[in-house]
Scaffold this motif. Sequence first.
Motif, mmCIF file in Angstrom:
data_model
loop_
_atom_site.group_PDB
_atom_site.id
_atom_site.type_symbol
_atom_site.label_atom_id
_atom_site.label_comp_id
_atom_site.label_asym_id
_atom_site.label_seq_id
_atom_site.Cartn_x
_atom_site.Cartn_y
_atom_site.Cartn_z
ATOM 1 N N ASN A 1 14.844 -20.665 -20.068
ATOM 2 C CA ASN A 1 15.175 -19.659 -19.051
ATOM 3 C C ASN A 1 16.575 -19.928 -18.515
ATOM 4 N N SER B 1 19.011 -13.105 -22.164
ATOM 5 C CA SER B 1 18.890 -11.752 -21.613
ATOM 6 C C SER B 1 20.263 -11.144 -21.364
ATOM 7 N N GLN C 1 11.537 -7.199 -21.519
ATOM 8 C CA GLN C 1 10.578 -8.236 -21.143
ATOM 9 C C GLN C 1 9.617 -7.744 -20.052
ATOM 10 N N GLU C 2 10.164 -7.031 -19.064
ATOM 11 C CA GLU C 2 9.349 -6.582 -17.930
ATOM 12 C C GLU C 2 8.493 -5.386 -18.338
ATOM 13 N N ARG D 1 2.393 -2.613 -22.814
ATOM 14 C CA ARG D 1 3.296 -3.343 -23.707
ATOM 15 C C ARG D 1 3.447 -2.583 -25.031
ATOM 16 N N ASP E 1 12.296 -8.539 -26.731
ATOM 17 C CA ASP E 1 12.534 -9.553 -25.713
ATOM 18 C C ASP E 1 11.183 -9.998 -25.151
ATOM 19 N N GLU E 2 10.719 -11.120 -25.595
ATOM 20 C CA GLU E 2 9.407 -11.656 -25.183
ATOM 21 C C GLU E 2 8.307 -10.599 -25.383
ATOM 22 N N ALA F 1 4.454 -11.661 -24.434
ATOM 23 C CA ALA F 1 4.088 -12.301 -23.165
ATOM 24 C C ALA F 1 2.891 -11.570 -22.563
ATOM 25 N N THR G 1 13.314 -12.632 -29.196
ATOM 26 C CA THR G 1 13.415 -13.760 -28.268
ATOM 27 C C THR G 1 11.994 -14.071 -27.818
ATOM 28 N N THR G 2 11.672 -15.321 -27.799
ATOM 29 C CA THR G 2 10.308 -15.700 -27.413
ATOM 30 C C THR G 2 10.279 -17.150 -26.955
ATOM 31 N N HIS G 3 9.308 -17.446 -26.104
ATOM 32 C CA HIS G 3 9.075 -18.856 -25.749
ATOM 33 C C HIS G 3 7.976 -19.439 -26.630
#
Lengths: 256, 305
Positions: B38, B43, B83-84, B140, B158-159, B162, B189-191
């Motif tokens: 993070n 982003s 992401q949001e 999503r 973007d994620e 999630a 992009t991912t965690h």
Amino acid sequence: MNDFNLPGFYTLFAREVWRFLKVSIQTILTPVVTVMLYLLIFSSVIANSRQMLPGVDFLNFLVPGLIIMAILQNAFANSSSSLFQSRLNGNVTFVLLAPISDFEFCLAFVGASVVRGLCVGCGVWLAAGCFVWVPPVRPLLALALAVTASIALGSLGLVSAIIADKWDHIAAFQNFVIVPFSFLSGVFFAVSKLPLFWRRVSLGNPFYYLVDGFRAAFVGVSEMPPGLSLAVAVVFSLLSFAWALRLLHKGSNLRA
Amino acid sequence: MAAVKVENLGKDYGSLRALGGVSLEIGEGEFFALLGPNGAGKSTLINILAGLVRPSRGRAAVAGFDVRRQWRKARRSLGVVPQELAYDPFFTVRELLTLQAGYFGCGRPAKKWIDELIGRLGLEEKADTLMNHLSGGMKRRVLVAQALVHRPAVVILDEPTAGVDVALRSRLWVFMRELNRAGHTIILTTHYLEEAENMCRRVAVLNRGRLAALAPLDELLRRYSWRMLHLKLRSGSCGRLPPGLAELVVKTSGPEIVLRLHRDRDPLGGVFEELEAAGVRFSDLRIHEPGLTEVYHELTAEAGS
């Protein structure tokens, strides 16, 4: 205009109109009922024989003022609430990701404000017919002023939605700027009957020219030359639009 | 032509440097991972490509179109799944997708594609439901559909997974693989590093606004010099470990020890010979080869220190 994204602009405009039509009880019926209540109260309390302008009965004087006031307030409410809600929800991002320019964005939001202003204005005019029927003597002037007023207030609605950080800021702009300016613009009284100081102050209020010119288009009598009112309305709407466009261009609160 | 090309791209927010001179190129048709902790600048980079953030310096292009000078073409070439969980509460799923297609100038011709997207993402039953009546997972899916509605050449996820259940994840990845095979460039992009490891052929790691690594996945994995040897020792063998190996032990848990071995300095053959010479006997062994997780941790720790 080769570079104008017409389908993109039209879709955003249609989205904005569609949005307020989906909640038309709140966006059209409520302001019409509010104005009906004003008329009910004023027609009961104030003798109709009282004249604000020479040869114009009070209700005939009042109705055009109430129509343009409703147009002003609803044009503002449309763009401010729509854009600010989109900002809070985050869904304005989907428009910002699209190949829509700042000018197209502004034009679509303001265009929808014009449509809302005209819908509410027509609604108020027709509903006022229950009390007094006031047909416009110069319909094109009435239309021109209704459109320019909506452009100006739709643009100011965008400005407030871009600047605001919370709903409280939108309410403050509406309650401390738009409502006082519209109430003090000669909707309920003739400015010429005010003390000299307040008469001079009123001359600096652009809403006054919108109200006075709009009234002239309906009853044929006004305090200011209608041409001057229209010119002020055009300049006011262009300046407001330019302000909104500049904020969009700077990216304030929308693009970092 | 590169699908995405950024040169010395930087962004400052006042005195905070969010992105400091990043240069990278992503080829057409790649499945590319953009990783980082993070605040690493992922982003910011994505938002510059999408036109949501204006760079302080440097250049960025999508599908060969400069994001500032040829912004309309750049935006037409890009789809972003943010992401949001942002959504428009006034409209149904189908209405929303029709509007989104309209913003990009794809009107009626998009109708068939919208139907296909609705089907592929399992949204058929919810197509005429208002967005604010949908569950998080369904919202999503709609975000994914919105990003794809104008058939962009480059898709940024973007994620995307999630808070998403397993069924949707696998459905999403199958769909993304198909899009990738059809020629779309996918940037993820991912965690969840295992997702990146499974899906992507090339990886960039950002850390503190700078590029910490940019390489094909297998090359990146090779760069990590360590592997773990898990041994379950027989009784009495623990105290017999030769000093050279004892200092490689990173964990002891009952009869099991874990040795951290360097690929070049500690060849397995040599280790087993030393164990045998010292009389150390074991009943079981397991070798853990490094994955993206280990490489990622090393890269972000190195760059951070």
